[in-house]
Design a protein around this motif. Structure first.
Motif, short mmCIF file in Angstrom:
data_model
loop_
_atom_site.label_atom_id
_atom_site.label_comp_id
_atom_site.label_asym_id
_atom_site.label_seq_id
_atom_site.Cartn_x
_atom_site.Cartn_y
_atom_site.Cartn_z
N GLY A 186 13.56 4.18 -14.98
CA GLY A 186 13.14 4.31 -16.37
C GLY A 186 13.20 5.73 -16.89
N ILE A 187 13.54 6.71 -16.02
CA ILE A 187 13.71 8.08 -16.50
C ILE A 187 14.76 8.10 -17.61
CG2 ILE A 187 14.56 10.37 -15.84
CD1 ILE A 187 13.20 10.02 -13.16
N VAL A 188 15.82 7.32 -17.41
CA VAL A 188 16.79 7.04 -18.48
C VAL A 188 16.54 5.61 -18.96
CG1 VAL A 188 19.24 6.68 -19.01
CG2 VAL A 188 18.56 8.62 -17.55
N PRO A 189 16.25 5.38 -20.22
CA PRO A 189 16.29 6.33 -21.33
C PRO A 189 14.92 6.82 -21.79
CG PRO A 189 16.34 4.12 -22.20
CD PRO A 189 16.18 3.99 -20.71
N ASP A 190 13.83 6.51 -21.05
CA ASP A 190 12.49 6.83 -21.54
C ASP A 190 12.25 8.33 -21.66
OD1 ASP A 190 12.13 4.13 -21.54
OD2 ASP A 190 10.88 4.07 -19.72
N MET A 191 12.76 9.12 -20.68
CA MET A 191 12.56 10.56 -20.70
C MET A 191 13.85 11.31 -21.03
SD MET A 191 10.17 10.91 -17.31
CE MET A 191 9.31 9.45 -16.75
N ILE A 192 14.97 10.79 -20.58
CA ILE A 192 16.28 11.36 -20.90
C ILE A 192 17.03 10.33 -21.73
CG2 ILE A 192 18.45 12.26 -19.98
CD1 ILE A 192 16.95 12.94 -17.40
N GLU A 193 17.26 10.66 -22.99
CA GLU A 193 17.87 9.69 -23.89
C GLU A 193 19.39 9.69 -23.72
OE1 GLU A 193 16.67 10.16 -27.92
OE2 GLU A 193 14.53 10.14 -27.45
N LEU A 194 19.92 8.56 -23.26
CA LEU A 194 21.34 8.37 -23.14
C LEU A 194 21.71 7.03 -23.77
CD1 LEU A 194 22.12 9.51 -19.46
CD2 LEU A 194 22.55 10.77 -21.56
N PRO A 195 22.89 6.93 -24.41
CA PRO A 195 23.33 5.64 -24.95
C PRO A 195 23.45 4.60 -23.84
CG PRO A 195 24.67 7.45 -25.82
CD PRO A 195 23.84 8.02 -24.73
N LEU A 196 22.67 3.55 -23.93
CA LEU A 196 22.57 2.58 -22.85
C LEU A 196 22.47 1.18 -23.43
CD1 LEU A 196 20.24 2.78 -19.74
CD2 LEU A 196 20.09 0.82 -21.27
N LYS A 197 23.17 0.25 -22.81
CA LYS A 197 23.05 -1.16 -23.16
C LYS A 197 23.01 -1.97 -21.87
CE LYS A 197 25.40 -1.05 -27.64
NZ LYS A 197 26.54 -1.59 -28.46
N ALA A 198 22.26 -3.03 -21.87
CA ALA A 198 22.20 -3.93 -20.72
C ALA A 198 21.67 -5.28 -21.19
CB ALA A 198 21.31 -3.36 -19.63
N ASP A 199 22.14 -6.35 -20.55
CA ASP A 199 21.61 -7.68 -20.89
C ASP A 199 20.17 -7.80 -20.46
OD1 ASP A 199 24.15 -8.11 -21.76
OD2 ASP A 199 24.72 -9.50 -20.16
N ASP A 200 19.83 -7.13 -19.35
CA ASP A 200 18.45 -7.19 -18.86
C ASP A 200 18.22 -6.06 -17.87
OD1 ASP A 200 15.81 -8.63 -18.50
OD2 ASP A 200 16.55 -8.65 -16.43
N ILE A 201 17.03 -5.43 -17.94
CA ILE A 201 16.62 -4.43 -16.95
C ILE A 201 15.19 -4.75 -16.55
CG2 ILE A 201 16.21 -2.00 -16.43
CD1 ILE A 201 18.27 -1.24 -18.48
N ARG A 202 14.98 -4.89 -15.26
CA ARG A 202 13.63 -5.14 -14.73
C ARG A 202 13.26 -3.94 -13.86
NH1 ARG A 202 11.89 -8.23 -10.08
NH2 ARG A 202 14.10 -8.72 -9.76
N ARG A 203 12.22 -3.19 -14.30
CA ARG A 203 11.83 -1.96 -13.61
C ARG A 203 10.46 -2.11 -12.97
NH1 ARG A 203 13.87 0.38 -18.71
NH2 ARG A 203 15.85 1.47 -18.30
#
Length: 527
Positions: free
Chosen positions: A55-72
């Motif tokens: 979750g460091i990306v994108p919560d702390m480091i903002e990068l263009p990101l797409k995903a159908d699903d992320i479970r952290r």
């Protein structure tokens, strides 16, 4: 019980219209309690994937990101390559207390909890109220793990936690992780894999483009996908042996042979050995480097000659980096270190003859693009036109051509390291001072760099390299300096060090240069 995590159809890129996608539809899942290694070449996105899963990306480091699903996971800790970048406080106990305070642990309970976490990672200290700066790198990394454990995480993300450590420090860290991992989930990025394979349940192999090529038990993966690992330049068990055999075959085919110790193969130790070169390029006389008024490195009476490849070995904290900093006059010095051709002993005067590479490559970067880093400081005009051509050549040789417009801080650690070494070479200096230049590199980047350095050495340049890698010491060095308690001593010839890098009973005399005949390969002292 540790928490699982997953990502489905991940796409990610760095900012900028021309930046390529790092991931193109990556999907993977990690179950609770699994110990997983992400393995791939430098620049394929391993560390970035670790930061996405945490979750460091994108919560702390903002990068263009797409995903159908992320479970952290909700309870996790992250251990970085360089522990110094992780610390918030100057003292050991205060560092852990800082974490406990954020966990709302009552002050009265803190001393016992601090002792508990330090004991857990094997840091039994007489007084926990000790400056972190006094610790070795291995001890610092164990402290970083202790501070992360104070978070009571269920998942540990480990981003090359042994990259800056010697063999003893590496062993200490992996022993610590074995001891504390239990039912925790471990997600690891690491190039130095030999000391931790028994810890793993799974190995996820990434391609240079950041795709998942294969996923399975480590031994099965190494057997089934060795060809791809070799093609991608990934470290795998036996890679040095395969590399030596490949170089030998190319040598038999009439191609240039580099990367083979001249002591073992009777090759030239220097360019133009028809006539032995005995004029030193660098001489030390009672030379000391100081920090805080204390002597941190000490060289008595040594001479260095054209074509020397000197590897500097010793435990973390012994004074190896201080030696290079002192030669470059980046710390106060006493005594004499004379460099042929230098017009003085100021840093800017030495820079014409000496190229310097810091252990942390980011310390060197001063511009906003890879190309500008290489050309920064080069004089304009025809007299130095060859250096501008050299910059273009180095972009190709260090696989940075496609990254020439990228900001240096947007590179992977391996790419940063390649850039830092290239910037030191562009002025074509007589002497290269390299502080752990191969850390964070994949196998291909390491071999390519060593071959380039060998070509420079064979043409008469001097290489002084701090390294913990005994394969480099044994296969490439012409001389070995050991540093113990700050004092520099000449060790045995390359290839004859013990497994721990210790100097055997019979050592080369201090200050002797080892020269080779064109045919025999026997070292001859040059007085």
């Amino acid at each position: 019980m540790s928490q699982g995590m997953s990502v489905t159809n991940l796409r990610l890129k760095y900012p900028g219209d021309d930046a390529p996608l790092i991931f193109q539809g990556v999907s993977l899942s990690i179950e609770p309690g699994e110990k997983v290694l992400l393995l791939g070449p430098s620049g394929c996105g391993k560390s970035t994937l670790l930061q996405v899963l945490s979750g460091i990306v994108p919560d702390m480091i903002e990068l263009p990101l797409k995903a159908d699903d992320i479970r952290r996971p909700s309870r996790w800790g992250y251990v970085f390559q360089d522990p110094d970048t992780q610390f918030c406080m100057p003292y050991i106990d205060e560092e852990i207390a800082f974490v406990l305070e954020n966990q709302e642990v009552p002050r009265a309970e803190m001393p016992a909890r601090i002792r508990y976490y330090l004991d857990l990672v094997g840091l039994q200290l007489p007084d926990p109220h000790t400056l972190i700066s006094t610790l070795s790198q291995g001890m610092k990394q164990r402290l970083a793990i202790a501070s992360v454990l104070a978070l009571e995480p269920e998942v540990l993300f480990l981003d090359e936690p042994t990259a800056l450590l010697d063999e003893e420090g590496t062993k200490q860290v992996w022993d610590t992780i074995r001891r504390i991992s239990g039912d925790k989930t471990l997600v690891i990025v690491e190039h130095k894999i030999s000391g931790m394979l028994d810890l793993l349940d799974r190995l996820i192999l990434l391609t240079p483009e950041g795709r998942v090529l294969a996923d399975g038990p480590p031994l099965t993966m190494f057997e089934a996908h060795k060809a791809q690992m070799r093609e991608y330049g990934i470290w795998y068990p036996g890679v040095w042996t395969d590399y030596a055999e490949e170089r030998e075959l190319k040598g038999l085919a009439g191609e240039e042979k580099v990367g083979v110790n001249p002591r073992e193969n009777g090759e030239k130790g220097r360019a133009g050995e028809q006539e032995l070169l005995c004029e030193p390029i660098m001489t030390f006389r009672d030379f000391n480097g100081l920090r805080g008024g204390q002597i941190k490195t000490s060289v008595d009476n040594f001479s260095v000659y054209p074509g020397d490849w000197i590897t500097v070995v010793g435990a973390n904290g012994a004074g190896k980096s201080s030696l290079l900093l002192a030669i470059m006059q980046l710390i106060p010095t006493r005594g004499s270190c004379v460099i042929a051709g230098a017009k003085g002993n100021k840093v800017e005067q030495l820079a014409e003859q000496v190229g310097f590479v810091f252990q942390n490559p980011e310390f060197q970067f001063v511009t906003n693009s890879v190309e500008d880093e290489l050309t920064y400081g080069l004089p304009e005009g025809q007299p130095k036109q060859g250096q501008w051509a050299a910059a273009e050549r180095l972009l190709r040789e260090y696989d940075l051509l496609a990254l020439r417009e990228r900001h240096p801080f947007q590179l992977s650690m391996g790419q940063k390291r390649r850039l830092s070494v290239a910037t030191a070479m562009v002025r074509e200096p007589q002497i290269l001072l390299l502080d752990e230049p191969t850390f964070g590199l994949d196998a291909r980047g390491t071999m390519r760099m060593l071959e380039q350095l060998e070509r420079l050495r064979a043409s008469g340049n001097v290489i002084v390299m701090v390294t913990h890698d005994h394969e480099i010491v044994q296969r490439w060095a012409t001389r070995v300096w050991t540093v113990d308690g700050g004092r520099v001593a000449e060790a045995a010839p390359a290839g004859k060090l013990g497994a721990d890098g210790a100097q055997p009973a019979e050592a080369a005399p201090a200050g002797s240069a080892l020269l080779y005949t064109a045919t025999g390969g026997e070292p001859l002292p040059c007085k």
